[in-house]
Each structure stands twice: as C-alpha cells, then as structure tokens.
Design an enzyme around this catalytic site. Structure first.
Site, mmCIF file in Angstrom:
data_model
loop_
_atom_site.group_PDB
_atom_site.id
_atom_site.type_symbol
_atom_site.label_atom_id
_atom_site.label_comp_id
_atom_site.label_asym_id
_atom_site.label_seq_id
_atom_site.Cartn_x
_atom_site.Cartn_y
_atom_site.Cartn_z
ATOM 1 N N GLU A 41 -16.782 2.227 -4.556
ATOM 2 C CA GLU A 41 -18.101 2.400 -3.964
ATOM 3 C C GLU A 41 -18.094 2.025 -2.482
ATOM 4 O O GLU A 41 -18.509 0.935 -2.086
ATOM 5 C CB GLU A 41 -19.131 1.593 -4.748
ATOM 6 N N VAL A 74 -11.586 -3.087 3.815
ATOM 7 C CA VAL A 74 -11.635 -4.249 4.705
ATOM 8 C C VAL A 74 -12.912 -5.039 4.460
ATOM 9 O O VAL A 74 -13.988 -4.463 4.281
ATOM 10 C CB VAL A 74 -11.571 -3.808 6.183
ATOM 11 N N LYS A 128 1.125 -9.811 3.427
ATOM 12 C CA LYS A 128 1.848 -9.769 2.154
ATOM 13 C C LYS A 128 2.103 -8.317 1.785
ATOM 14 O O LYS A 128 1.165 -7.521 1.690
ATOM 15 C CB LYS A 128 1.043 -10.460 1.061
ATOM 16 N N HIS A 175 4.913 -4.546 20.651
ATOM 17 C CA HIS A 175 4.729 -5.952 21.007
ATOM 18 C C HIS A 175 3.894 -6.075 22.280
ATOM 19 O O HIS A 175 4.119 -5.332 23.228
ATOM 20 C CB HIS A 175 6.091 -6.599 21.220
#
Length: 205
Positions: A41, A74, A128, A175
């Site tokens: 959703e 998120v 992770k 970087h």
C-alpha cells in the site's frame, strides 16, 4: 461507499478486493489497483499498477502488469531507513540457512567528518546486504542513515535485474557518498561469484 455488492465485486474478510496478477476482479471488465487490493500500500505502487493497466487495455501491451516483489520502501525518519527485498530471516526461511550470506557495514557518513565532536558521538549509518546461493544473488538490501532514501532507488533497479555481490564489487565507488559502502562491503572482491569470474570459471545459477 463504492457499493461493490451491487456490481458483484467480491471482497475478502478484511474488505480488500481480490485481483489476479493483471488487476482483474472477479467481475469481467472491472479492475482494481492501489490500496483497495491490500498489496504493498504505497502511492508509487498504485501509480505503477494503474499505468500498466492502462498500457494493457489501451496501448497494445497485453503482457503489461505490476510486479509487487522487490519494491523499494523508505521510512522518512531522522535518519531515513530504506529497505528492498527480503530480510535475513525471510531469506533463510525461503532458501535455507546454509544458502544465505549477509554482509554488513557500520560507518559515519562523511558529511559528519568536519564536525568537531568525538567520533563515537557522530551519527552512524548501517548497511546490510542479503545474498543467496553460490552465485550470491542479492535478495535484500537494508540501510539506515543519511542518504538511505536516495541510494536505494538505484540499487532497487539492480536487485530487480538480479545483480550479485560480484556485480556490486565490480562497480567503481563514487567517493564521497553513502552509496559507496554498498559496493565496497567487506570482504570486497572475494565473493564466490567474483572469484570464479576472475578465474574464468562458469557462473553457477
């Protein structure tokens, strides 16, 4: 409010509208997308499903449909939290403990480098990565810390395309960014798939 019963559209015990993989309800010609079907959703998910449905019905794309696996998500907290794919527990349940390998990194985002505070007090970020099989296909990525929201979009594409830990190892890091941690996870360049690739031996599924 929709008076679905009058149209004969079925609902499940929670009030959601069951649909097949092509967003079709039990009534021919009636389709449902978004929160009403109870599947991931999120606003972008509903938009994607609606677009695929329109493509199939009106734009000559009979195979167009939404896919609800590996949807990047998120939480816009402080710091943000991003996740896509399976958790470590879900991966082990699906593929077996011995077929799952995880990679982790805890680091300080370089944004905080100039801050005149002790290193141990600087906000930490955590990455992770969840991989499965001898080829170490990436099946999950979970990140908390500054930049998690932005970096997850690109890696979400890579995961949907079936990327492996070796593919991430082969990508040159940008970087200084938070995303570089994902392509330099230790042991960097030493995954089984990477070693076989460098030796010129066949990749295993």
């Amino acid at each position: 409010l929709l008076n679905l019963d009058a149209a004969g559209v079925a609902k499940d015990s929670k009030g959601y509208i069951p649909v097949d993989e092509y967003s079709a309800t039990n009534v021919p010609g009636v389709y449902a997308v978004g929160d009403v079907i109870g599947n991931v959703e999120l606003t972008p998910t509903a938009i994607a499903a609606g677009r695929r449905l329109a493509d199939r019905l009106f734009n000559g794309m009979p195979g167009a449909r939404a896919y609800y696996d590996n949807v990047p998500t998120v939480i816009f907290s402080h710091p943000p939290i991003g996740t896509v794919g399976l958790s470590e527990e879900e991966a082990k349940a699906k593929y077996g403990d011995n077929n799952v390998k995880t990679y982790r990194s805890t680091f300080v985002n370089l944004y905080y480098g100039p801050f005149q505070i002790p290193p141990e007090e600087k906000p930490k970020s955590i990455v992770k990565l969840i991989c499965e099989g001898q080829n170490e296909r990436v099946v999950g990525l979970h990140v908390i810390g500054m930049g998690s929201d932005e970096l997850l979009q690109g890696f979400g594409v890579a995961i949907k395309m079936g990327c492996t830990k070796a593919d991430l190892d082969d990508c040159i890091a940008i970087h200084p960014t938070a995303a570089e941690e994902v392509v330099t996870l230790p042991t960097w360049g030493m995954s089984n798939a990477h070693v076989r690739k460098l030796k010129g031996t066949p990749q295993l599924a």
